[in-house]
Write an enzyme that holds these catalytic residues in place. Structure first.
Site, mmCIF file in Angstrom:
data_model
loop_
_atom_site.group_PDB
_atom_site.id
_atom_site.type_symbol
_atom_site.label_atom_id
_atom_site.label_comp_id
_atom_site.label_asym_id
_atom_site.label_seq_id
_atom_site.Cartn_x
_atom_site.Cartn_y
_atom_site.Cartn_z
ATOM 1 N N LYS A 175 27.609 -16.063 -32.115
ATOM 2 C CA LYS A 175 28.132 -16.007 -30.753
ATOM 3 C C LYS A 175 29.600 -16.411 -30.717
ATOM 4 O O LYS A 175 30.389 -15.852 -29.956
ATOM 5 C CB LYS A 175 27.300 -16.876 -29.815
ATOM 6 C CG LYS A 175 25.962 -16.224 -29.493
ATOM 7 C CD LYS A 175 25.062 -17.128 -28.678
ATOM 8 C CE LYS A 175 23.724 -16.447 -28.437
ATOM 9 N NZ LYS A 175 22.667 -17.402 -28.080
ATOM 10 N N LYS A 181 18.571 -5.887 -34.766
ATOM 11 C CA LYS A 181 17.432 -5.986 -33.860
ATOM 12 C C LYS A 181 17.727 -5.325 -32.525
ATOM 13 O O LYS A 181 18.882 -5.094 -32.173
ATOM 14 C CB LYS A 181 17.073 -7.451 -33.654
ATOM 15 C CG LYS A 181 18.170 -8.261 -32.985
ATOM 16 C CD LYS A 181 17.653 -9.597 -32.503
ATOM 17 C CE LYS A 181 18.728 -10.307 -31.713
ATOM 18 N NZ LYS A 181 18.306 -11.494 -31.014
ATOM 19 N N LYS A 221 19.891 -6.802 -25.873
ATOM 20 C CA LYS A 221 20.561 -6.385 -24.639
ATOM 21 C C LYS A 221 22.037 -6.126 -24.865
ATOM 22 O O LYS A 221 22.646 -5.303 -24.209
ATOM 23 C CB LYS A 221 20.464 -7.474 -23.571
ATOM 24 C CG LYS A 221 19.075 -7.912 -23.260
ATOM 25 C CD LYS A 221 19.112 -9.092 -22.279
ATOM 26 C CE LYS A 221 17.742 -9.694 -22.126
ATOM 27 N NZ LYS A 221 17.628 -11.041 -22.682
#
Ligand code: TRP
Length: 316
Positions: A111, A194, A197
């Site tokens: 992140k 994966k 969103k």
């Protein structure tokens, strides 16, 4: 009785990755164990800080929970920020968590790399808040996808340190859990990684996607030039399509395409058409329930308020 706890961040609509990685297990477990399922809206704040969207997402995840089969009559369903005791425990656990180990966490590094301008302290201590979510209920089992394994390991470490310092066996050590034993990683449609969103709109099939949208996304999924020899190894993007097929299609269908792959007779167009159709069949009843429930604000309010018996702060 063993306790089960899990949550999903409210950062947007849920997709098949959330369903097969987590929700499917929630639904099964609720009848077997004492279950707590919550909406991680405080965790969402580490990366998604728009207040209007945050409210919308909380409502939408709650709707999706119920539409997928979570039953407020058997499981405790709540919103993370409605249980502020979590933050008290979080503060205590923060004293037992070290900067070095937090900085080494894979999700933190990822992140921080993606959003170098928003490396906030909440992002760094994300695993500590997650440990507090779990330990506040003294939960044993945590149904999550494979990507959460490291966070669970950290939660066990924090629990051990707390027990060691203050009181032996105060917190049980929580473990990641999946019915099929192995934790599931649901791949996306873009060939690697994966389903998520934030990996681009075409990568994920959302539980709210209509038939055409699903069809379009699946037909666009990445493929290669086809097998070059019989019984060859599949490249990642093809393996991913088969993994998805395995989740939504019946075994005969999967076997049919496996055989076609192995004898080099596979036509990706046919595979994708079948995959899209089976995804549509899977998603349609869930989508219909979502649309229905979403109209019913009073019911959603009631569900969110049920466990805590106090006005819900964030839902609407
Ligand atoms: N980190 C989880 C995810 O991204 C969400 C989460 C927050 C969670 N707190 C939790 C999951 C506690 C299980 C238990 O999916």
């Amino acid at each position: 009785m063993e306790k089960v706890l899990s949550g999903i961040r409210s950062t947007g609509q849920l997709h098949l990755g959330n369903y097969f990685g987590a929700l499917r297990n929630f639904v099964k477990l609720q009848h077997e164990k004492e279950c707590y399922f919550f909406i991680a809206n405080v965790h969402a704040l580490t990366t998604h800080n728009d207040p209007v969207q945050l409210r919308e997402s909380v409502k939408s995840v709650l709707t999706e929970y119920i539409a997928c089969g979570l039953d407020p009559d058997v499981a405790a369903i709540y919103i993370q920020s409605d249980l502020p005791e979590t933050y008290e425990l979080y503060t205590l656990l923060n004293m037992l968590a070290y900067k070095g180990e937090l900085e080494k966490t894979v999700s933190f590094k990822e992140k921080a790399r993606k959003s170098p301008n928003n490396v906030n302290a909440g992002l760094l201590t994300y695993p500590v808040l997650m440990a507090a979510d779990i330990l506040i209920h003294r939960a044993h089992k945590v149904p999550v996808g494979k990507d959460q394994e490291q966070h669970l390991e950290m939660a066990r470490n924090f629990a051990q340190r707390f027990n060691h310092r203050y009181e032996e066996d105060f917190f049980p050590e929580p473990f990641a859990f999946n019915f099929g034993d192995e934790l599931v990683k649901v791949p996306g449609l873009d060939g690697n990684g994966k389903m998520g969103k934030s990996e681009g709109v075409n990568n994920a099939i959302f539980l709210r996607d209509d038939d055409q949208t699903i069809q379009k996304k699946v037909m666009k999924a990445k493929t290669d030039g086809g097998p070059q020899s019989e019984n060859s190894e599949k490249p990642e993007e093809i393996k991913n399509l088969f993994t998805l097929l395995n989740l939504v299609s019946n075994t005969d269908t999967v076997q049919f395409f496996e055989d076609k792959w192995n004898d080099c007779g596979i036509r990706y167009g046919d595979l994708k058409k079948q995959l899209a159709q089976d995804m549509i069949n899977f998603v349609t009843p869930i989508r219909e329930k979502i649309v229905d429930l979403e109209q019913n604000d009073a019911l959603l309010q009631k569900i969110a308020r049920r466990v805590l018996k106090k006005p819900v702060q964030v839902l609407m």
